[in-house]
Design a protein around this motif. Structure first.
Motif, PDB file in Angstrom:
ATOM      1  N   MET A  33       0.916  -1.246  -0.114  1.00  0.00           N
ATOM      2  CA  MET A  33      -0.098  -0.172   0.174  1.00  0.00           C
ATOM      3  C   MET A  33       0.832   1.251   0.059  1.00  0.00           C
ATOM      4  N   MET A  34       1.997   1.177   0.776  1.00  0.00           N
ATOM      5  CA  MET A  34       2.852   2.297   0.714  1.00  0.00           C
ATOM      6  C   MET A  34       3.454   2.902  -0.548  1.00  0.00           C
ATOM      7  N   GLU A  35       3.766   1.547  -1.261  1.00  0.00           N
ATOM      8  CA  GLU A  35       4.419   1.786  -2.631  1.00  0.00           C
ATOM      9  C   GLU A  35       3.362   2.278  -3.600  1.00  0.00           C
ATOM     10  N   VAL A  36       2.099   1.842  -3.590  1.00  0.00           N
ATOM     11  CA  VAL A  36       1.119   2.407  -4.524  1.00  0.00           C
ATOM     12  C   VAL A  36       0.786   3.711  -4.069  1.00  0.00           C
ATOM     13  N   ASP A  37       0.694   4.255  -2.628  1.00  0.00           N
ATOM     14  CA  ASP A  37       0.623   5.752  -2.404  1.00  0.00           C
ATOM     15  C   ASP A  37       1.834   6.398  -3.028  1.00  0.00           C
ATOM     16  N   ALA A  38       3.039   6.063  -2.983  1.00  0.00           N
ATOM     17  CA  ALA A  38       3.933   6.517  -3.580  1.00  0.00           C
ATOM     18  C   ALA A  38       4.039   6.950  -4.786  1.00  0.00           C
ATOM     19  N   PHE A  39       3.660   5.824  -5.616  1.00  0.00           N
ATOM     20  CA  PHE A  39       3.298   5.883  -7.023  1.00  0.00           C
ATOM     21  C   PHE A  39       2.507   6.909  -7.331  1.00  0.00           C
ATOM     22  N   LEU A  40       1.426   7.016  -6.901  1.00  0.00           N
ATOM     23  CA  LEU A  40       0.407   7.904  -7.066  1.00  0.00           C
ATOM     24  C   LEU A  40       0.843   9.430  -6.681  1.00  0.00           C
ATOM     25  N   ASN A  41       1.668   9.487  -5.890  1.00  0.00           N
ATOM     26  CA  ASN A  41       2.172  10.580  -5.402  1.00  0.00           C
ATOM     27  C   ASN A  41       3.457  11.264  -6.223  1.00  0.00           C
ATOM     28  N   GLY A  42       3.861  10.143  -7.226  1.00  0.00           N
ATOM     29  CA  GLY A  42       5.059  10.620  -8.112  1.00  0.00           C
ATOM     30  C   GLY A  42       6.406  10.497  -7.451  1.00  0.00           C
ATOM     31  N   CYS A  43       6.368   9.747  -6.334  1.00  0.00           N
ATOM     32  CA  CYS A  43       7.767   9.242  -5.650  1.00  0.00           C
ATOM     33  C   CYS A  43       8.263   8.072  -5.949  1.00  0.00           C
ATOM     34  N   LEU A  44       7.624   7.085  -6.570  1.00  0.00           N
ATOM     35  CA  LEU A  44       8.168   5.807  -6.926  1.00  0.00           C
ATOM     36  C   LEU A  44       7.559   5.398  -8.096  1.00  0.00           C
ATOM     37  N   ARG A  45       8.390   4.699  -9.146  1.00  0.00           N
ATOM     38  CA  ARG A  45       8.006   4.240 -10.412  1.00  0.00           C
ATOM     39  C   ARG A  45       7.861   2.834 -10.087  1.00  0.00           C
TER      40      ARG A  45
END
Length: 98
Positions: A33-45
């Motif tokens: 869930m943290m990775e999905v949130d980071a992706f949606l916020n442009g912090c993780l590919r």
């Protein structure tokens, strides 16, 4: 670009990250869930396969709502930082383009 469009759809539909993550996970997604949130916020590919599972989950959750559909990776013109459709298949490549 896919992340921005996904975030826009999630925000417009009022989706919670936990709900999106659960649907993504049910489709076979492996990111947390943290990775999905980071992706949606442009912090993780994320790899194209995971981005596409998120797009599918979002599109299913907002179906019927007045929210723009999130495109899949192969529907978006490749950019300099995107490896394109070949990310869909994790099969090792051989030959001169491997």
């Amino acid at each position: 670009m896919q992340a921005r469009l996904a975030r826009h759809a999630v925000e417009c539909a009022g989706l919670e990250t936990a709900r999106l993550w659960w649907d993504y996970f049910q489709l076979g997604g492996e990111a947390g869930m943290m990775e999905v949130d980071a992706f949606l916020n442009g912090c993780l590919r994320l790899p194209a396969a995971h981005r596409d599972l998120l797009a599918r989950a979002i599109n299913e959750l907002v179906e019927g709502a007045p929210v723009a559909r999130v495109p899949f990776s192969w529907e978006i013109a490749p950019s300099g930082d995107d490896t394109g459709p070949q990310e869909h298949d994790s099969t090792p490549r051989t030959g001169p383009r491997a």
